[in-house]
Design a protein around this motif. Structure first.
Motif, PDB file in Angstrom:
ATOM      1  N   ARG A 267      18.100   7.692   9.063  1.00 25.46           N
ATOM      2  CA  ARG A 267      19.116   6.765   8.524  1.00 25.46           C
ATOM      3  C   ARG A 267      18.515   5.414   8.187  1.00 25.46           C
ATOM      4  NH1 ARG A 267      22.446   3.346  11.911  1.00 25.46           N
ATOM      5  NH2 ARG A 267      21.385   2.861  13.870  1.00 25.46           N
ATOM      6  N   LEU A 268      17.426   5.038   8.893  1.00 29.92           N
ATOM      7  CA  LEU A 268      16.777   3.759   8.631  1.00 29.92           C
ATOM      8  C   LEU A 268      16.172   3.740   7.230  1.00 29.92           C
ATOM      9  CD1 LEU A 268      16.374   1.256  10.475  1.00 29.92           C
ATOM     10  CD2 LEU A 268      14.040   2.052  10.863  1.00 29.92           C
ATOM     11  N   LEU A 269      15.588   4.874   6.822  1.00 30.35           N
ATOM     12  CA  LEU A 269      14.979   4.931   5.496  1.00 30.35           C
ATOM     13  C   LEU A 269      16.000   4.657   4.397  1.00 30.35           C
ATOM     14  CD1 LEU A 269      12.680   8.050   5.999  1.00 30.35           C
ATOM     15  CD2 LEU A 269      11.907   5.719   5.548  1.00 30.35           C
ATOM     16  N   ARG A 270      17.243   5.062   4.631  1.00 33.61           N
ATOM     17  CA  ARG A 270      18.288   4.850   3.629  1.00 33.61           C
ATOM     18  C   ARG A 270      18.568   3.370   3.381  1.00 33.61           C
ATOM     19  NH1 ARG A 270      20.538   8.573  -0.013  1.00 33.61           N
ATOM     20  NH2 ARG A 270      20.085  10.626   0.811  1.00 33.61           N
ATOM     21  N   ALA A 271      18.192   2.527   4.346  1.00 32.48           N
ATOM     22  CA  ALA A 271      18.443   1.092   4.205  1.00 32.48           C
ATOM     23  C   ALA A 271      17.379   0.396   3.379  1.00 32.48           C
ATOM     24  CB  ALA A 271      18.529   0.442   5.587  1.00 32.48           C
ATOM     25  N   LEU A 272      16.267   1.087   3.101  1.00 33.38           N
ATOM     26  CA  LEU A 272      15.162   0.475   2.372  1.00 33.38           C
ATOM     27  C   LEU A 272      15.350   0.634   0.867  1.00 33.38           C
ATOM     28  CD1 LEU A 272      12.207   1.833   4.552  1.00 33.38           C
ATOM     29  CD2 LEU A 272      13.423  -0.344   4.806  1.00 33.38           C
ATOM     30  N   ASP A 273      14.889  -0.346   0.115  1.00 36.31           N
ATOM     31  CA  ASP A 273      14.931  -0.243  -1.345  1.00 36.31           C
ATOM     32  C   ASP A 273      13.674   0.411  -1.897  1.00 36.31           C
ATOM     33  OD1 ASP A 273      17.476  -1.634  -1.927  1.00 36.31           O
ATOM     34  OD2 ASP A 273      16.467  -3.341  -1.002  1.00 36.31           O
ATOM     35  N   ILE A 274      12.541   0.154  -1.266  1.00 38.73           N
ATOM     36  CA  ILE A 274      11.262   0.739  -1.673  1.00 38.73           C
ATOM     37  C   ILE A 274      10.498   1.108  -0.409  1.00 38.73           C
ATOM     38  CG2 ILE A 274       9.075   0.388  -2.891  1.00 38.73           C
ATOM     39  CD1 ILE A 274      10.460  -1.798  -4.541  1.00 38.73           C
ATOM     40  N   VAL A 275       9.900   2.295  -0.399  1.00 38.29           N
ATOM     41  CA  VAL A 275       9.069   2.720   0.730  1.00 38.29           C
ATOM     42  C   VAL A 275       7.620   2.793   0.273  1.00 38.29           C
ATOM     43  CG1 VAL A 275       8.599   4.552   2.388  1.00 38.29           C
ATOM     44  CG2 VAL A 275      10.962   4.011   1.768  1.00 38.29           C
ATOM     45  N   CYS A 276       6.713   2.249   1.083  1.00 34.61           N
ATOM     46  CA  CYS A 276       5.294   2.251   0.757  1.00 34.61           C
ATOM     47  C   CYS A 276       4.523   3.078   1.791  1.00 34.61           C
ATOM     48  CB  CYS A 276       4.741   0.830   0.747  1.00 34.61           C
ATOM     49  SG  CYS A 276       5.488  -0.239  -0.510  1.00 34.61           S
ATOM     50  N   ILE A 277       3.627   3.939   1.307  1.00 32.42           N
ATOM     51  CA  ILE A 277       2.766   4.750   2.173  1.00 32.42           C
ATOM     52  C   ILE A 277       1.327   4.561   1.684  1.00 32.42           C
ATOM     53  CG2 ILE A 277       2.356   6.996   3.224  1.00 32.42           C
ATOM     54  CD1 ILE A 277       5.194   6.089   3.673  1.00 32.42           C
ATOM     55  N   PRO A 278       0.643   3.512   2.170  1.00 33.66           N
ATOM     56  CA  PRO A 278      -0.698   3.201   1.651  1.00 33.66           C
ATOM     57  C   PRO A 278      -1.840   3.825   2.443  1.00 33.66           C
ATOM     58  CG  PRO A 278       0.122   1.366   2.949  1.00 33.66           C
ATOM     59  CD  PRO A 278       1.180   2.440   3.020  1.00 33.66           C
ATOM     60  N   SER A 279      -1.594   4.931   3.153  1.00 35.25           N
ATOM     61  CA  SER A 279      -2.629   5.576   3.968  1.00 35.25           C
ATOM     62  C   SER A 279      -3.833   5.972   3.112  1.00 35.25           C
ATOM     63  CB  SER A 279      -2.072   6.823   4.647  1.00 35.25           C
ATOM     64  OG  SER A 279      -0.934   6.509   5.414  1.00 35.25           O
ATOM     65  N   THR A 280      -5.014   5.799   3.673  1.00 35.19           N
ATOM     66  CA  THR A 280      -6.221   6.020   2.885  1.00 35.19           C
ATOM     67  C   THR A 280      -6.545   7.491   2.667  1.00 35.19           C
ATOM     68  OG1 THR A 280      -7.542   5.818   4.905  1.00 35.19           O
ATOM     69  CG2 THR A 280      -7.253   3.835   3.569  1.00 35.19           C
ATOM     70  N   ASN A 281      -6.172   8.371   3.604  1.00 34.99           N
ATOM     71  CA  ASN A 281      -6.572   9.767   3.442  1.00 34.99           C
ATOM     72  C   ASN A 281      -5.646  10.684   4.216  1.00 34.99           C
ATOM     73  OD1 ASN A 281      -8.079  11.960   2.560  1.00 34.99           O
ATOM     74  ND2 ASN A 281      -9.584  11.779   4.201  1.00 34.99           N
ATOM     75  N   ARG A 296      14.662   7.680  -1.459  1.00 36.92           N
ATOM     76  CA  ARG A 296      14.020   6.388  -1.684  1.00 36.92           C
ATOM     77  C   ARG A 296      12.881   6.522  -2.698  1.00 36.92           C
ATOM     78  NH1 ARG A 296      17.571   3.364  -1.161  1.00 36.92           N
ATOM     79  NH2 ARG A 296      18.605   5.357  -1.496  1.00 36.92           N
ATOM     80  N   PRO A 297      12.707   5.535  -3.572  1.00 39.52           N
ATOM     81  CA  PRO A 297      11.511   5.519  -4.422  1.00 39.52           C
ATOM     82  C   PRO A 297      10.301   5.176  -3.560  1.00 39.52           C
ATOM     83  CG  PRO A 297      12.752   3.488  -4.715  1.00 39.52           C
ATOM     84  CD  PRO A 297      13.573   4.364  -3.802  1.00 39.52           C
ATOM     85  N   VAL A 298       9.228   5.942  -3.722  1.00 39.69           N
ATOM     86  CA  VAL A 298       8.045   5.794  -2.874  1.00 39.69           C
ATOM     87  C   VAL A 298       6.846   5.379  -3.713  1.00 39.69           C
ATOM     88  CG1 VAL A 298       6.486   6.960  -1.264  1.00 39.69           C
ATOM     89  CG2 VAL A 298       8.914   7.578  -1.315  1.00 39.69           C
ATOM     90  N   ILE A 299       6.098   4.415  -3.189  1.00 44.37           N
ATOM     91  CA  ILE A 299       4.776   4.109  -3.721  1.00 44.37           C
ATOM     92  C   ILE A 299       3.784   4.643  -2.696  1.00 44.37           C
ATOM     93  CG2 ILE A 299       3.179   2.352  -4.559  1.00 44.37           C
ATOM     94  CD1 ILE A 299       5.585   0.476  -4.898  1.00 44.37           C
ATOM     95  N   GLY A 300       2.934   5.567  -3.121  1.00 45.83           N
ATOM     96  CA  GLY A 300       1.977   6.172  -2.205  1.00 45.83           C
ATOM     97  C   GLY A 300       0.550   5.922  -2.641  1.00 45.83           C
ATOM     98  N   ALA A 301      -0.360   6.081  -1.698  1.00 43.80           N
ATOM     99  CA  ALA A 301      -1.779   5.914  -2.002  1.00 43.80           C
ATOM    100  C   ALA A 301      -2.266   7.057  -2.887  1.00 43.80           C
ATOM    101  CB  ALA A 301      -2.593   5.860  -0.716  1.00 43.80           C
ATOM    102  N   ASP A 302      -3.091   6.718  -3.849  1.00 38.53           N
ATOM    103  CA  ASP A 302      -3.658   7.712  -4.759  1.00 38.53           C
ATOM    104  C   ASP A 302      -4.896   8.331  -4.110  1.00 38.53           C
ATOM    105  OD1 ASP A 302      -4.297   9.254  -6.897  1.00 38.53           O
ATOM    106  OD2 ASP A 302      -4.964   7.605  -8.190  1.00 38.53           O
ATOM    107  N   SER A 303      -4.696   8.971  -2.961  1.00 35.51           N
ATOM    108  CA  SER A 303      -5.808   9.565  -2.221  1.00 35.51           C
ATOM    109  C   SER A 303      -5.277  10.643  -1.294  1.00 35.51           C
ATOM    110  CB  SER A 303      -6.550   8.492  -1.399  1.00 35.51           C
ATOM    111  OG  SER A 303      -5.704   7.969  -0.391  1.00 35.51           O
ATOM    112  N   GLY A 304      -6.200  11.469  -0.770  1.00 35.44           N
ATOM    113  CA  GLY A 304      -5.789  12.534   0.126  1.00 35.44           C
ATOM    114  C   GLY A 304      -4.794  13.456  -0.560  1.00 35.44           C
ATOM    115  N   ALA A 305      -3.784  13.880   0.205  1.00 37.49           N
ATOM    116  CA  ALA A 305      -2.809  14.840  -0.308  1.00 37.49           C
ATOM    117  C   ALA A 305      -1.588  14.180  -0.939  1.00 37.49           C
ATOM    118  CB  ALA A 305      -2.353  15.759   0.824  1.00 37.49           C
TER     119      ALA A 305
END
Length: 378
Positions: A267-281, A296-305
């Motif tokens: 439910r917490l994720l629903r409160a966010l406007d943008i979610v970021c996942i910048p994990s390296t791998n 949620r719209p997600v910005i993720g790292a262009d790496s790993g899976a």
């Protein structure tokens, strides 16, 4: 044919690997399997199995498990268990020994972390050679596993993780949640959920927020780092201290908050406007599909899976070591509410189609059954 499986995780830690067995137990049971467990006595894994309704067989230590082989074999015989599924590479010596003593057993191993070096020595050929199937949780990890292990390709199966999307679709009191997270009224709320450990990208993300403030000085935003702050919650406490110091040094103290551990992430994720996942791998990116399931719209790292989960239809990607690229993507989404809504809706649909827990467990059960062709021992 017996539809019984024992999940083995002799770990004293607590992360996605350790959480996995208890996460899938209800769905395994729903699909007709009787589930058993083997864990370290007093571990969080043992507690999680018990909470999922499975009283695990327990041992005092990994070494103690080897000494308890006769007891474990007796348990398997009494309960007529033919399928063993383990989750830590260090547990393979135990299950390989069990199969050596009882050849009718069928062994499975999920490679959760993404192997980084070849494992083709005599021990590895013996232990991994006992497996009916090695599961890779993404195409990225399968490619590495094909090179690392002396196994034929058909015994290394890509099996994406999955989640039950239902809890993520529940709409709560969004305004109250945003207030709990420290967001001022009307602010764009940017969140980064995940364990606070090196490699998860919180440090680069903080630098991106500074650049966002420069690029869009009129933008009203607030940011929150969601995750436990203590080692008992899976975080690296010295790294947490570094992040807290960095927030202060960058002058972000009024705009960036630490939520601490939250048991209500869906439910917490629903409160966010943008979610970021910048994990390296990331070997997979469970948090990515959780945010997607929450629409949620997600910005993720262009790496790993992560690029396997996100494309331009459901999210955005940025290089994990480039704060300017992250700031650019954040600004673009911040300026376009309609795009955020479009991406979030498409992301939610993709999880239901491609990353559901029911589909994951169905594929798992198919593999168990396909390999379980031997007769049970008395």
């Amino acid at each position: 044919m017996s539809h019984k499986v024992m999940h083995i995780c002799l770990s004293s830690g607590w992360g996605g690997l350790e959480m996995y067995p208890s996460r899938i137990i209800p769905e395994l049971q729903r699909q007709g399997w009787e589930v058993h467990g083997l864990a370290l006595a007093g571990s969080r894994v043992a507690d999680s199995l018990a909470a999922a309704g499975v009283t695990p067989l327990s041992v005092a230590s990994r070494g103690g498990a080897l000494l308890a082989v006769a007891r474990i074999l007796g348990y398997l015989r009494r309960h007529r268990i033919q399928v063993l599924h383990c989750h830590k590479s260090s547990d393979l010596r135990l299950v390989a020994l069990l199969k050596t003593l009882r050849p009718s057993l069928r062994l499975f191993f999920t490679e959760h972390m993404g192997v980084t070096r070849p494992k083709k020595g005599l021990y590895h050929r013996w232990a991994y050679g006992k497996l009916s199937r090695l599961f890779s949780i993404s195409e990225a990890t399968r490619a590495r596993n094909l090179k690392a292990f002396a196994l034929p390709p058909e015994r290394i199966q890509r099996l994406y993780l999955g989640i039950d999307p239902t809890p993520y679709a529940v709409h709560g009191d969004i305004d109250a949640l945003r207030s709990e997270l420290g967001a001022p009224p009307g602010a764009l709320l940017i969140g980064l959920p995940g364990r606070l450990t090196p490699g998860k990208g919180q440090d680069i993300w903080l630098e991106a927020l500074v650049r966002l403030a420069v690029r869009a000085p009129a933008l009203h935003w607030h940011a929150v780092i969601i995750g436990g702050l203590h080692a008992s919650e899976g975080s690296d406490e010295p790294y947490v201290a570094e992040l807290e110091a960095k927030v202060a040094a960058l002058g972000l103290g009024e705009r960036v908050a630490f939520s601490g551990f939250r048991g209500d992430l869906p439910r917490l994720l629903r409160a966010l406007d943008i979610v970021c996942i910048p994990s390296t791998n990331e070997a997979f990116g469970l948090t990515v599909i959780e945010a997607m399931a929450a629409g949620r719209p997600v910005i993720g790292a262009d790496s790993g899976a992560i690029p396997e989960l996100l494309d331009g239809a459901v999210g955005r990607l940025a290089a994990p070591d480039d704060p300017d690229a992250w700031a650019q993507q954040l600004e673009a989404l911040a300026d376009d509410p309609a795009l955020r809504q479009q991406l979030g809706g498409a992301a939610e649909e993709r999880v239901r189609r491609d990353f559901s827990l029911s589909a994951h467990v169905a594929a798992l059960c198919d593999a168990y059954v396909a390999a379980d062709t031997g007769k049970e021992a008395a």
